[in-house]
Design an enzyme around this catalytic site. Structure first.
Site, PDB file in Angstrom:
ATOM      1  N   ASP A 180       0.867  -1.169   0.000  1.00 13.09           N
ATOM      2  CA  ASP A 180       0.000   0.000   0.000  1.00 13.09           C
ATOM      3  C   ASP A 180       0.914   1.234   0.000  1.00 13.09           C
ATOM      4  OD1 ASP A 180      -2.148   1.669  -0.080  1.00 13.09           O
ATOM      5  OD2 ASP A 180      -3.211   0.784   1.606  1.00 13.09           O
TER       6      ASP A 180
HETATM    7  C1  BGC Z   1      -5.027   3.265   0.003  1.00 11.22           C
HETATM    8  C2  BGC Z   1      -5.111   2.246  -1.098  1.00 11.22           C
HETATM    9  C3  BGC Z   1      -4.947   2.917  -2.429  1.00 11.22           C
HETATM   10  C4  BGC Z   1      -3.615   3.645  -2.437  1.00 11.22           C
HETATM   11  C5  BGC Z   1      -3.315   4.326  -3.757  1.00 11.22           C
HETATM   12  C6  BGC Z   1      -3.791   4.126  -0.118  1.00 11.22           C
HETATM   13  O1  BGC Z   1      -3.807   5.195   0.757  1.00 11.22           O
HETATM   14  O2  BGC Z   1      -5.045   2.609   1.244  1.00 11.22           O
HETATM   15  O3  BGC Z   1      -6.331   1.568  -1.023  1.00 11.22           O
HETATM   16  O4  BGC Z   1      -5.019   1.986  -3.467  1.00 11.22           O
HETATM   17  O5  BGC Z   1      -3.630   4.623  -1.423  1.00 11.22           O
HETATM   18  O6  BGC Z   1      -4.058   5.444  -3.946  1.00 11.22           O
END
Ligand code: BGC
Length: 753
Positions: A293
């Site tokens: 993530d």
């Molecule tokens: C979120 C993810 C997301 C990623 C990219 C993160 O803060 O938890 O679900 O895909 O950002 O935007």
């Protein structure tokens, strides 16, 4: 005889075709693996590590923006072949430009994968996933993901960070809007529908993209519902509740998985070998790629698991994390970790193979610009059939929570209607929190939807939900004080025959980073509702929200309540069709609505206690100030029709396939759709089982007076469970079974096997 001859010839033919398809799939997989290995053999260690590196576009989305120097460095990295993927670069022109830079200037010209959070639509926005789960309509959900994929692919993307399939029992957590609710069975079915919708049958087709099952794992159990918080759950819950949707997504060939921000039982998910390597890659044979993530490799430092970024990189790759999203950990440190012998080159190769394989499957090596057709881009976005699909799933997502004395639907000739509440005119909130490329204010508002039916409407805002203009990346302030519009709203209500009040959460009051400690109608809205109710009791309350709310007062006092979530581009049309009876509501709650935050976690598939019932004394499992029951249970939702269940039959002749059936009759006056739900309870078990577990459902429509026989087959797959090591157990014994209209109402029977 001829008939059976033809049948057997036909089945030989079908078997031959499926054998051939299977062989050709294997052949193309082998061919891809061979091309991957050939390419890998040409790559330097730096280039391999480059493939494992993912950068954000040069603007800020869900994390801190890089400073200028970082941006320059990043740009050079593209030319040096040190980036494998980017996120948040979109539009065929931008994508083509960056792809050209990499393909033309880097030594091996390996194309980039372009990812983005396309959560519920790209430009045509469909309902938030929690709402879509309320439709229990897997075909509509799959179609919605297909629309999102077609539009995303048309603007140059080939990877979405969806579906989010975190089971959660905590509506304080803002991200419940992004998942399918509290139940692992429904959650797994929805996960598969969405993966199929995004990926289709051919990943290299111009209208499909790779899906990403996230967040692996446990993120929905963040302590106290506070986002990013630690998760401490037992292995039993992990295997029976959290993991099943992921297992289903992997079995449906999801191409990628994202790990999660949280610590799970002491180890950050990103550095968690048990989750990623042992379960996902080894036990489940997942051969796609795992992406971190956003900066979650780095976050192992503040978690107190890694001493510095270098150690974080080491822990992440050992644990099975293949791609680094925005931590800069792999690109900076993997090379020296390999040189020092702390990470083997084979581990790097394994990660790179997974990444390259996906690029081949997407067809990027055949044509790196296959998603960059600017003519197609214009024609695909917001296509009429996309808007139709968005309306279809929006209508199906609406849940009728209360309808005293058939207050709804409204007569189309109804005069003198007041519409009250800022959300009624809001064209932005229905787009929800993740709105990808949608234009601001591009949803049909409730007011606009109603005006297509009648002009006998007058509108008063009453009160704002929030102060100022909410934004994706900033805190949203709730209007706690300004009630200056009450007087106008009350005056209007006094002169009207019917009042439609649209209340709830702004689109930016749920989602990532948006946890709440109370679940009331935010700000002054409940006071507004009471003030209006003081002068006119004929109120229809339309709720717009991204999570369950504790609307006890409304439930006790308002005759009709419609749960309309955040329904996307066609929101107002869908709501108007339900209010005027052109669509008979059929949604059922995918998540329990509690009466009070103090009851949380409150979910239908809980365990029993040893003291479940009142005894007359105080010593039983209860609260002194609230009942144990929810406000609205899981699976609940009304219709303008009435459905009567009768004639439960259980046939245990085949112990490996127990048949359970009943008859459902539409005893109402209008045609409608029902979701018949089957629940079981394993009465005695080596590890205790929940008091109820959903194990099947059917959605069907019935004309008034018509009946349908509903059948379910219970096999080991429905009757077994996982032990604390994740091993599947099936034990003989007695089971209760219920088929009904919700998790609390239905026909009950019992069988042994
Ligand atoms: C979120 C993810 C997301 C990623 C990219 C993160 O803060 O938890 O679900 O895909 O950002 O935007």
């Amino acid at each position: 005889r001829m008939r059976s001859y033809f049948i057997s010839m036909a089945s030989i033919f079908v078997a031959a075709v499926s054998l051939l398809t299977c062989q050709s799939n294997t052949a193309s997989r082998d061919a891809i693996d061979q091309r991957v290995d050939e390419l890998l053999a040409k790559m330097t260690l730096e280039e391999k590590i480059g493939q494992m590196n993912q950068y954000n576009g040069f603007w800020d989305v869900t994390g801190p923006a890089p400073n200028e120097e970082q941006a320059r460095k990043k740009y050079d990295h593209f030319k040096q072949g040190l980036v494998g993927s980017v996120l948040n670069v979109r539009g065929t022109a931008h994508v083509r430009k960056l792809q050209e830079l990499v393909v033309k200037e880097s030594r091996l010209g390996i194309p980039l994968i372009f990812g983005q959070d396309v959560i519920h639509g790209q430009e045509t926005i469909t309902p938030i996933p929690l709402a879509e789960a309320a439709s229990w309509d897997l075909a509509a959900i799959e179609k919605s993901a297909q629309v999102a994929a077609a539009e995303a692919a048309a603007i140059g993307l080939n990877w979405t960070f969806a579906p989010m399939i975190d089971i959660s029992r905590d509506p304080r957590w803002g991200r419940v809007m992004e998942g399918a609710g509290e139940d692992p069975y429904l959650g797994a079915k929805v996960a598969v529908a969405r993966v199929k919708g995004f990926q289709g049958n051919d990943l290299s087709a111009p209208n499909t993209i790779a899906a990403c099952a996230k967040h692996f794992a446990g993120y929905g159990f963040s302590e106290a519902g506070r986002d990013y918080n630690a998760v401490d759950i037992g292995a039993y819950t992990l295997h029976n509740v959290v993991l099943p949707p992921f297992k289903a997504a992997v079995d449906a060939d999801v191409k990628t998985v994202m790990n999660s921000f949280n610590v799970l039982n002491g180890v950050p998910a990103t550095g968690n070998k048990y989750l990623q390597r042992d379960i996902l890659k080894d036990r489940w044979k997942f051969n796609g790629l795992i992406v971190s993530d956003w900066a979650s490799i780095f976050e192992m430092i503040p978690h107190g698991h890694a001493r510095d970024l270098k150690q974080a990189a080491e822990l992440a790759i050992h644990a099975g994390n293949d791609m680094d999203m925005e931590s800069y950990a792999y690109v900076q440190h993997l090379k020296s970790l390999v040189e020092e012998g702390k990470v083997s080159e084979e581990q790097v190769n394994d990660a790179v193979r997974r990444i390259l394989r996906l690029k081949f499957e997407l067809g990027l090596f055949d044509d790196p610009y296959r998603y960059c057709d600017s003519v197609r881009e214009k024609s695909v976005l917001m296509q009429p059939d996309h808007l139709t699909a968005a309306l279809d799933v929006a209508r199906k997502s609406i849940v009728l929570l209360k309808n005293d004395r058939g207050f709804l639907p409204l007569n189309k000739a109804q005069k003198n209607i007041a519409v009250i509440g800022a959300l009624a005119a809001d064209k932005n909130s229905p787009l929800g929190n993740w709105r990808a490329g949608a234009d601001e204010n591009s949803a049909v508002s409730v007011l606009e939807g109603l005006q297509k039916y009648t002009l006998a409407i007058r509108y008063a805002k009453g009160a704002d939900v929030v102060v100022g203009k909410p934004e994706f990346i900033r805190e949203t302030a709730v209007n706690e004080t300004d009630s200056s519009g009450f007087r106008e709203a009350v005056a209007l209500a006094r002169q009207s025959d019917v009042v439609i009040m649209v209340l709830g959460e702004d689109g930016f009051l749920s989602g990532e980073g948006r946890s709440r400690t109370n679940l009331n109608l935010p700000g002054v809205q409940e006071r507004l509702l009471k003030a209006v109710h003081g002068v006119n009791k004929n109120i229809i309350l339309v709720l717009m929200n991204g999570r369950p709310l504790t609307i006890n007062w409304a439930n006790a006092n308002i005759p009709a309540i419609v749960e309309a979530w955040q329904l996307g581009t066609r929101s107002g049309d869908a709501i108007a069709q339900v209010l005027f009876g052109d669509y008979n509501p059929s949604g059922k709650l995918p998540m329990t609505f509690p009466k009070s935050v103090g009851q949380i976690p409150l979910y239908y598939n809980h365990f029993n206690t040893g003291r479940p019932d009142p005894t007359g004394l105080v010593f039983w499992s209860h609260y002194i100030d609230e009942t144990n029951e929810p406000l609205y249970p899981f699976g609940y939702g009304l219709s303008y029709s009435e459905f009567t269940y009768s004639d439960l039959k259980i046939d245990t002749t085949d112990r490996q396939a127990i048949n359970v059936s009943c008859t459902v009759t539409n005893t109402g006056r209008v045609a409608g759709e029902e979701v018949a739900q089957l629940y079981i309870r394993d009465r005695v078990s080596s590890l205790v089982r929940p008091v109820k577990e959903l194990k099947g459902f059917r959605k069907f429509s019935l004309e008034p007076g018509a009946s349908q026989n509903v059948q379910f087959v219970l096999t080991d797959a429905e009757l077994g469970f996982y032990d604390a090591d994740g091993q599947w157990l099936v034990e003989p014994g007695e089971f209760d079974v219920m088929i009904g209209t919700s998790s609390v109402k239905g026909l009950v029977g019992r069988f042994s096997r």
